[in-house]
Motif scaffolding. Sequence first.
Motif, PDB file in Angstrom:
ATOM      1  N   ILE A 180       1.072  -1.345  -0.021  1.00 12.82           N
ATOM      2  CA  ILE A 180       0.113   0.264   0.099  1.00 12.82           C
ATOM      3  C   ILE A 180       0.944   1.649  -0.057  1.00 12.82           C
ATOM      4  O   ILE A 180       0.523   2.034  -0.921  1.00 12.82           O
ATOM      5  CB  ILE A 180      -0.865  -0.067   1.693  1.00 12.82           C
ATOM      6  CG1 ILE A 180      -2.216  -1.233   1.028  1.00 12.82           C
ATOM      7  CG2 ILE A 180      -1.760   1.202   1.941  1.00 12.82           C
ATOM      8  CD1 ILE A 180      -3.033  -1.276   2.185  1.00 12.82           C
ATOM      9  N   VAL A 181       1.902   1.320   1.401  1.00 17.87           N
ATOM     10  CA  VAL A 181       2.721   1.763   1.281  1.00 17.87           C
ATOM     11  C   VAL A 181       3.283   2.330  -0.087  1.00 17.87           C
ATOM     12  O   VAL A 181       3.531   3.920  -0.597  1.00 17.87           O
ATOM     13  CB  VAL A 181       4.429   2.100   1.951  1.00 17.87           C
ATOM     14  CG1 VAL A 181       5.306   3.204   1.788  1.00 17.87           C
ATOM     15  CG2 VAL A 181       3.029   2.451   3.607  1.00 17.87           C
ATOM     16  N   PHE A 182       3.750   1.449  -0.631  1.00 18.14           N
ATOM     17  CA  PHE A 182       4.578   1.461  -2.520  1.00 18.14           C
ATOM     18  C   PHE A 182       3.492   2.240  -3.076  1.00 18.14           C
ATOM     19  O   PHE A 182       4.406   3.362  -4.054  1.00 18.14           O
ATOM     20  CB  PHE A 182       5.062   0.424  -2.785  1.00 18.14           C
ATOM     21  CG  PHE A 182       6.737   0.060  -3.653  1.00 18.14           C
ATOM     22  CD1 PHE A 182       7.335   0.703  -3.698  1.00 18.14           C
ATOM     23  CD2 PHE A 182       5.903  -0.031  -5.174  1.00 18.14           C
ATOM     24  CE1 PHE A 182       8.507   0.098  -4.057  1.00 18.14           C
ATOM     25  CE2 PHE A 182       6.707   0.070  -6.485  1.00 18.14           C
ATOM     26  CZ  PHE A 182       8.334  -0.012  -6.148  1.00 18.14           C
ATOM     27  N   GLY A 183       2.382   1.973  -3.193  1.00 18.90           N
ATOM     28  CA  GLY A 183       1.851   2.174  -4.480  1.00 18.90           C
ATOM     29  C   GLY A 183       0.983   3.787  -3.546  1.00 18.90           C
ATOM     30  O   GLY A 183       1.342   4.475  -5.016  1.00 18.90           O
ATOM     31  N   LEU A 184       1.034   4.399  -2.522  1.00 16.34           N
ATOM     32  CA  LEU A 184       1.048   5.269  -2.356  1.00 16.34           C
ATOM     33  C   LEU A 184       1.645   6.436  -2.766  1.00 16.34           C
ATOM     34  O   LEU A 184       1.681   7.791  -3.576  1.00 16.34           O
ATOM     35  CB  LEU A 184       0.216   5.967  -0.553  1.00 16.34           C
ATOM     36  CG  LEU A 184       0.625   7.492  -0.012  1.00 16.34           C
ATOM     37  CD1 LEU A 184      -0.924   7.593  -1.011  1.00 16.34           C
ATOM     38  CD2 LEU A 184       0.379   7.002   1.486  1.00 16.34           C
ATOM     39  N   ALA A 185       3.034   6.202  -2.365  1.00 20.30           N
ATOM     40  CA  ALA A 185       4.334   6.715  -3.072  1.00 20.30           C
ATOM     41  C   ALA A 185       4.651   6.949  -4.461  1.00 20.30           C
ATOM     42  O   ALA A 185       4.869   8.659  -4.692  1.00 20.30           O
ATOM     43  CB  ALA A 185       5.885   6.218  -2.580  1.00 20.30           C
ATOM     44  N   LEU A 192      10.141   9.713  -2.807  1.00 17.92           N
ATOM     45  CA  LEU A 192      10.857   8.856  -2.157  1.00 17.92           C
ATOM     46  C   LEU A 192      11.609   9.093  -0.651  1.00 17.92           C
ATOM     47  O   LEU A 192      11.243   8.213  -0.031  1.00 17.92           O
ATOM     48  CB  LEU A 192      12.380   9.201  -3.119  1.00 17.92           C
ATOM     49  CG  LEU A 192      12.387   9.253  -4.242  1.00 17.92           C
ATOM     50  CD1 LEU A 192      13.737   9.352  -4.824  1.00 17.92           C
ATOM     51  CD2 LEU A 192      12.997   7.528  -5.224  1.00 17.92           C
ATOM     52  N   ALA A 193      11.090  10.050  -0.345  1.00 14.63           N
ATOM     53  CA  ALA A 193      11.490  10.353   0.972  1.00 14.63           C
ATOM     54  C   ALA A 193       9.973   9.153   1.787  1.00 14.63           C
ATOM     55  O   ALA A 193      10.292   8.699   2.938  1.00 14.63           O
ATOM     56  CB  ALA A 193      11.262  11.659   1.648  1.00 14.63           C
ATOM     57  N   LEU A 194       8.648   9.417   1.514  1.00 14.44           N
ATOM     58  CA  LEU A 194       7.783   8.427   1.909  1.00 14.44           C
ATOM     59  C   LEU A 194       8.179   7.318   2.138  1.00 14.44           C
ATOM     60  O   LEU A 194       8.084   5.816   2.423  1.00 14.44           O
ATOM     61  CB  LEU A 194       6.553   8.667   1.038  1.00 14.44           C
ATOM     62  CG  LEU A 194       5.653   8.357   1.403  1.00 14.44           C
ATOM     63  CD1 LEU A 194       5.350   8.055   2.948  1.00 14.44           C
ATOM     64  CD2 LEU A 194       4.169   8.343   0.608  1.00 14.44           C
ATOM     65  N   LEU A 195       8.542   6.669   0.268  1.00 19.18           N
ATOM     66  CA  LEU A 195       9.220   4.963   0.634  1.00 19.18           C
ATOM     67  C   LEU A 195      10.409   4.840   1.091  1.00 19.18           C
ATOM     68  O   LEU A 195      10.432   3.726   2.212  1.00 19.18           O
ATOM     69  CB  LEU A 195      10.219   4.997  -1.081  1.00 19.18           C
ATOM     70  CG  LEU A 195       9.415   4.495  -1.997  1.00 19.18           C
ATOM     71  CD1 LEU A 195      10.337   4.127  -3.616  1.00 19.18           C
ATOM     72  CD2 LEU A 195       7.976   3.487  -2.056  1.00 19.18           C
ATOM     73  N   VAL A 196      10.943   5.761   2.151  1.00 17.04           N
ATOM     74  CA  VAL A 196      12.392   4.763   2.933  1.00 17.04           C
ATOM     75  C   VAL A 196      11.247   5.113   4.466  1.00 17.04           C
ATOM     76  O   VAL A 196      11.595   3.955   4.987  1.00 17.04           O
ATOM     77  CB  VAL A 196      13.493   6.292   2.645  1.00 17.04           C
ATOM     78  CG1 VAL A 196      14.289   5.799   4.318  1.00 17.04           C
ATOM     79  CG2 VAL A 196      13.726   6.132   1.021  1.00 17.04           C
ATOM     80  N   VAL A 197      10.925   6.358   4.612  1.00 19.09           N
ATOM     81  CA  VAL A 197      10.166   6.769   5.961  1.00 19.09           C
ATOM     82  C   VAL A 197       8.882   5.309   6.955  1.00 19.09           C
ATOM     83  O   VAL A 197       9.384   5.026   7.225  1.00 19.09           O
ATOM     84  CB  VAL A 197       9.636   8.438   6.098  1.00 19.09           C
ATOM     85  CG1 VAL A 197       8.682   8.481   5.397  1.00 19.09           C
ATOM     86  CG2 VAL A 197       9.906   8.188   7.922  1.00 19.09           C
ATOM     87  N   ALA A 198       8.615   5.448   5.481  1.00 16.36           N
ATOM     88  CA  ALA A 198       7.626   3.703   5.444  1.00 16.36           C
ATOM     89  C   ALA A 198       7.786   2.293   5.517  1.00 16.36           C
ATOM     90  O   ALA A 198       6.975   1.693   5.870  1.00 16.36           O
ATOM     91  CB  ALA A 198       6.564   4.252   4.565  1.00 16.36           C
ATOM     92  N   CYS A 199       8.753   2.493   5.705  1.00 18.73           N
ATOM     93  CA  CYS A 199       9.076   0.852   5.825  1.00 18.73           C
ATOM     94  C   CYS A 199       9.038   0.479   7.200  1.00 18.73           C
ATOM     95  O   CYS A 199       9.356   0.844   7.868  1.00 18.73           O
ATOM     96  CB  CYS A 199      10.948   0.929   5.631  1.00 18.73           C
ATOM     97  SG  CYS A 199      11.348  -0.776   5.095  1.00 18.73           S
ATOM     98  N   PRO A 200       8.414  -1.105   7.466  1.00 22.73           N
ATOM     99  CA  PRO A 200       7.818  -1.042   8.906  1.00 22.73           C
ATOM    100  C   PRO A 200       8.793  -1.945   9.611  1.00 22.73           C
ATOM    101  O   PRO A 200       8.049  -2.957  10.004  1.00 22.73           O
ATOM    102  CB  PRO A 200       6.581  -2.168   8.345  1.00 22.73           C
ATOM    103  CG  PRO A 200       6.719  -2.778   7.239  1.00 22.73           C
ATOM    104  CD  PRO A 200       7.897  -1.303   6.530  1.00 22.73           C
TER     105      PRO A 200
END
Length: 804
Positions: free
Chosen positions: A421-426, A449-457
């Motif tokens: 979901i995060v990947f799709g949102l980014a 790109l920042a969202l991709l990094v920071v959202a990593c669980p």
Amino acid sequence: MDQTNVNSCCNKNEQENESTQNKEGSCCSVPKETADQPAHLQKFTIQGMDCPSCAETLEKGLSKIQGVGDIQVSYASAKLSLKKDSSVHTDKITEEVKKLGFSAFPVLSNTMQTYKIEGMDCSSCAQTLENHLNKNPDVQEVRVNFSTGKMKIDHRTTVEKIKKEVKRSGFTAHLDEKLQEDASNSKLKKEVNTIFSGLLLAIGFALSFTPVPEWISIAAYAGAILTGGFKPARSAFYAIKSKSLDMNVLMASAAIGAALIGEWFEGAMVVWLFALGNTLQDRSLERTRESIRSLVNLTPSEATVKKGDQWVQMPVENISIGSTVLIKAGDKIPVDGTVMKGFSSVNQAPITGESIPVDKHTDDPVYAGTINESGSLEVTVTKKAEDTTIAKIIHLVEEAQEKKAPTQAFIDRFANVYTPIVFGLALSIMILPPLLGFGSWGDWLYKGLALLVVACPCALVISTPVAIVSAIGNAARNGVLIKGGTFLEKAGTITAIAFDKTGTLTVGKPKVSHVIPVETDPTQLLRIVRTLEDHSNHPIARAIIEYTNERNISSVEADDYATIAGKGVQATIKGEEYFAGKPGLFRDHKVDLSHVAEHIESLEKQGETLILVGTRNRLMGIISVADSIRDITVNAIQTLKRIGINESVMLTGDHEGTAEKIAGEAGIDRYFAGLLPEDKVTSVKTLQKEGKQVAMVGDGINDAPALATSDLGIAMGGAGTDTAMETADIVLMADNLEKLPYTVRLSRKALAIIKQNIWFSILTKVAALVLIFPGLLTLWMAVLADTGAALIVILNSMRLIRQK
């Protein structure tokens, strides 16, 4: 009902099997085999079967799966075995079992090899490796556990090919943990790459402030990205190929994206911080994963063994059962055995956690890994090196560390949904706003790109397993065997503890205190009761036998020995039936006890346990025995109350008087007396109906039904009984309650740390996400937030390793 295979449609003779095995639709049919898809036998442990018909339900349900056959379900042993071809994945079986209302856990086959895996950064890496290896036709079954850093695999190829396949996924496999050289070289190479990447980043940054052409500093940044990012990029490639999205995919995407939009410094910083964070995480995780290494190193590699008249040094693995081993003062005991000659004090803390050395005489057991502190001992070997108590502890602890706790399982399921979901949102943030005219492509690409990094669980995913591995390893070193994260979590929620009396609260070695003959002389009375108790292993029987041995009173000839469940024993002597048991047994036979009623009442009020001896129509005498409270029991019960256990309950087959006396001495809140074995189950259920989370503490053998019924089964004295180690959820290796309060405290601290980790991980993500859209969060800050959070979570969990 004692059945090994209930309602199994496969429980037929060989001729019937031959005639039915190829019938279409038969649950006994073997799946069609081809050269490409040979049938593979797999076994599972089943949870949730309430009655024998559940076994039949499972067999019928699983027989519908194409490629599965020869299904056998045993209700009694809770085991499922079946044959499946390679097209049927293990997960498909467990999912189908779940749909039928049960839970299935694969039993690893004897052909499983264990590999240590280097380079896994989070549980997604384990999933990537599993997915990759499952596509290999030579791999029958594979299980990768991130928490322990181990892979168990059943394959039909060479070790080198397996290592090569693992390496293609971006990781390194080592078959034997003792071969540390390759592992050390792999770690050193990774650390050198991290250092070199950092140096190139620093050079590029320094050059950006000089008049040299810009392309030189960009080249340095590119070198930093390639050096530090090669391994994550390779792992990302195989993750995508295996249809999984892990942190390597997110980080590689961010670094490549930063380079594409000209943010070379940001890309290099992302890669280096990610590599540095992983290096620090690896070092910390290794300490956690090796939390039971001290147990492995307890046993010496060689021992002094008697060969003829000579004492020779021999590798421990070559020592056979029945051999004689010499153990000098100060030596570690190499094998399990029985003292044949000598006297000494042995420090059993490595096995049982007991702080005081235990005196060992002739015929006393000793355990591998314990320390002979004083005299010299000659020991007869009773178990091979691979079957010793310490070996079983290590095996069970490793298995326990691989089992997912409910919290961990939930978070893993959450991450599996959350990451895509995060990947799709980014991707949406990168594309949609600029398409709709809200800002430039560069700004939104950067924010995506920042969202991709920071959202990593990553921090969230490792918040639970690292804490559980640390706690279970700590407990094992302190003489407590916790068989999985589920039971660790349960121990922290217990509100009431039910104790078996004999051997748990009391010493378990009652002694004869009164012999009262009626219509016979004391010697004849003792001779008859000795004969009746000769075939019993009950503590009271042993007390009577010991008492008669001290007085040189032997038994007489008898036959037709029988046990009367919960009441006593009987045998035929010279053609007449004799009985020994509780007063109720004689009341059932309508024997007149009025002339001894005062004696019975008086002794019962004193807390004595009474054994009446006689025939079907007359009483010959009364023998009373008494057990004593363990020294440690009162202190353990008081400590449990101080840490918040609301109610302590005693379950005993003894009469009211004995129960009241023992409960008063031990500080027990409540007791149930006069219980048969099945009544203990009813008592546990009564406590559960009152809304309590109930732990049952017993010896793991006689109390097995009550242990199974309780929310948490705790066996005591596991060092001496294999059954206790197999039946209970938690095993106190020492034969006392000293470690019970410690276990509850450890569980509660583990639960607290898990909650801290989860909340910290979530709040860190939320804070970083809030900073993205105003443009306050840079890419390198996002990486720092992610890897920093993961490192803090690991370090917080490692506090459990040092819990005293």
